[in-house]
Write an enzyme that holds these catalytic residues in place. Structure first.
Site, PDB file in Angstrom:
ATOM      1  N   PHE A  11      -4.905  65.969  18.888  1.00 19.97           N
ATOM      2  CA  PHE A  11      -5.053  64.679  20.243  1.00 19.97           C
ATOM      3  C   PHE A  11      -3.859  64.445  20.639  1.00 19.97           C
ATOM      4  CE2 PHE A  11      -5.323  60.804  21.430  1.00 19.97           C
ATOM      5  CZ  PHE A  11      -6.657  60.599  21.611  1.00 19.97           C
ATOM      6  N   ASP A  60      -2.381  62.481  10.955  1.00 21.65           N
ATOM      7  CA  ASP A  60      -3.425  61.413  11.555  1.00 21.65           C
ATOM      8  C   ASP A  60      -4.906  61.963  11.184  1.00 21.65           C
ATOM      9  OD1 ASP A  60      -4.132  60.551  13.531  1.00 21.65           O
ATOM     10  OD2 ASP A  60      -3.735  61.304  15.002  1.00 21.65           O
ATOM     11  N   TYR A 106     -10.293  51.557  15.141  1.00 26.76           N
ATOM     12  CA  TYR A 106     -11.283  51.283  16.626  1.00 26.76           C
ATOM     13  C   TYR A 106     -11.905  52.366  15.823  1.00 26.76           C
ATOM     14  CZ  TYR A 106      -9.042  53.191  19.578  1.00 26.76           C
ATOM     15  OH  TYR A 106      -7.631  54.303  20.293  1.00 26.76           O
ATOM     16  N   LYS A 107     -12.088  53.157  15.120  1.00 30.27           N
ATOM     17  CA  LYS A 107     -13.092  53.991  15.188  1.00 30.27           C
ATOM     18  C   LYS A 107     -13.590  53.712  14.120  1.00 30.27           C
ATOM     19  CE  LYS A 107     -10.749  57.395  17.820  1.00 30.27           C
ATOM     20  NZ  LYS A 107      -9.920  56.947  18.381  1.00 30.27           N
ATOM     21  N   ARG A 141     -20.222  65.371  22.910  1.00 30.53           N
ATOM     22  CA  ARG A 141     -19.761  64.776  21.257  1.00 30.53           C
ATOM     23  C   ARG A 141     -20.445  63.243  20.969  1.00 30.53           C
ATOM     24  NH1 ARG A 141     -13.695  63.149  20.018  1.00 30.53           N
ATOM     25  NH2 ARG A 141     -14.449  61.059  21.249  1.00 30.53           N
TER      26      ARG A 141
END
Length: 434
Positions: free
Chosen positions: A135, A211, A236-237, A393
């Site tokens: 990322f 991560d 927040y995922k 996605r």
């Protein structure tokens, strides 16, 4: 397009939903009936408990309790309390996780800590290894930290980006200081074997930093057993903490008191309310705090984490992940059975054991690389997202995604492609957030 018919009917999917022991967890969320939400890998759905909880914190704890609520409502203990809840989802011991700041800020802290620890005993080690397709914020943070540490010098810390097993093995031979990887890749959903990779990294004398942004609350993680050194993650995922929710940082007990992380704010001080002029790091995980915790966001994050913990008596994260594997497999089979050959190529691992909670398809040039396809799909009520240059996605959060959702979403994608509805000018205008 394959010649075989779709692998399942909607009726059989409905039966699977009725038999799903996790099905009742969907009621914990606010979900519109006319929308299929497959973007929980970017932003989790809204828990029903969050609105009332925020109203309580605002009107009672803030409005009536005022500053007293730092003690009476234990606002001051939010980071550690929520951190321990998150820790129970990733195999951490109590007192090893704190909820604070953002993933990027926390990464800066622990990468600096890892390099500082290594510099004491292995000062010759100046190499940081990561993946080319990690990322981007992880890579940016590493680049910024190196620039800070290297100053204007021509030499110093180096970031080496690798692709594949062969390049990774060669990088380990060079004796890196730190290896920094994301457990579940944000583009493909590929899962690293955390225990195996961590063992290899530590065997070569390097420190392992993970991560967990696309892992926590989604796929089984046993961070202590894996032998990692540091980890960060997102709130927040799959933890459903809301947009911009605080992130978290994990530091095992063996490292907690060995380095004072560089963002030495007052909340990480040993006694913040002595207001000393000299920084003394707090013992344990609290030294990885920095500034004042955002109380409203912390309250929302705790509600989100509680939705994941609600699955504990039903099998926990392992049960959630098993459901996700079934959902993603169904979606892949339905799409590949009906989309014309060459239009979409599976960009996620075909082996469900190597795949996280998302499915990515690479769109061909015939579909203008996919962006208008996703916009047309969203307009039809199926929300996924697009990642440049050509990835569609789809995130399958098992707490609230049903088998009929996977079925209907696959058929909607097939319909958008086959009827050409994606090929309209209104779907080509690229928004700021994709």
């Amino acid at each position: 397009m394959r010649e075989n018919s779709p692998p399942e009917s909607r009726e059989t999917c409905a039966v699977r939903d009725r038999e799903d022991k996790l099905a009742g967890l969907r009621e914990l969320f606010e979900l519109a009936e006319d929308v299929i939400y497959l973007d929980g890998n970017s932003l989790g759905a809204l828990p029903r408990a969050t609105g009332p909880r925020l109203a309580e914190v605002v009107t009672q704890q803030w409005g009536e309790g005022l500053i007293r609520s730092w003690n009476s409502a234990d606002w001051i203990g939010f980071p550690q309390r929520v951190g321990d809840k998150i820790g129970s989802l990733i195999g951490a011991h109590p007192g090893e996780v704190v909820a604070t700041d953002s993933t990027s800020v926390n990464l800066f802290k622990v990468l600096a800590a890892a390099l500082g620890i290594q510099a004491r005993t292995k000062p010759e080690r100046t190499l940081i290894v990561s993946e080319r397709l990690n990322f981007p914020t992880d890579l940016y943070v590493a680049q910024g930290l190196m620039q800070l540490l290297n100053g204007d010098g021509a030499s110093g810390y180096e970031l080496l980006l690798v692709d594949g097993e062969e390049e990774f093995s060669r990088a380990l031979v060079r004796g890196p200081a730190v290896v920094m990887l994301t457990h579940v890749n944000y583009r493909s959903g590929h899962i690293h074997d955390m225990a195996r990779v961590s063992a290899r990294v530590r065997a070569c004398g390097a420190m392992m930093l993970w991560d967990l942004a696309h892992s926590a609350g989604a796929v089984p993680v046993d961070i202590n057993t894996a032998g990692a050194d540091f980890a960060v993650g997102c709130g927040y995922k799959y933890l459903n903490g809301g947009p911009g929710a605080p992130a978290f940082v994990w530091v095992p007990r063996r490292h907690q008191d060995s380095f004072a992380q560089p963002l030495s704010g007052w909340m990480g001080h040993a006694q913040p309310f002595l207001f000393e002029g000299r920084y003394r790091p707090a013992p344990g995980i609290s030294r990885y705090l920095c500034g004042t915790p955002p109380i409203l966001s912390m309250a929302a994050l705790e509600c989100g984490v509680d939705t994941v913990l609600a699955a504990t008596p039903l099998g926990g994260v392992a049960a959630l992940y098993a459901k996700t594997q079934a959902l993603t497999q169904l979606f892949i089979e339905l799409v590949e059975a009906q989309v014309p050959t060459g239009m979409l190529e599976l960009a996620s691992p075909r082996d469900a054991q190597l795949r996280g909670c998302q499915v990515s398809f690479a769109a061909s040039a015939d579909l203008e690389h996919g962006y208008p396809v996703m916009q047309a799909l969203i307009a039809s009520g199926v929300i996924g997202d697009f990642r440049a240059p050509n990835l569609l996605r789809f995130g399958f959060a098992p707490l609230y995604t049903r088998f009929v959702d996977a079925y209907d979403a696959a058929l909607a994608l097939v319909r958008v492609i086959n009827d050409g509805s994606w090929n309209r000018a209104q779907y080509r205008n690229q928004a700021a957030v994709t």
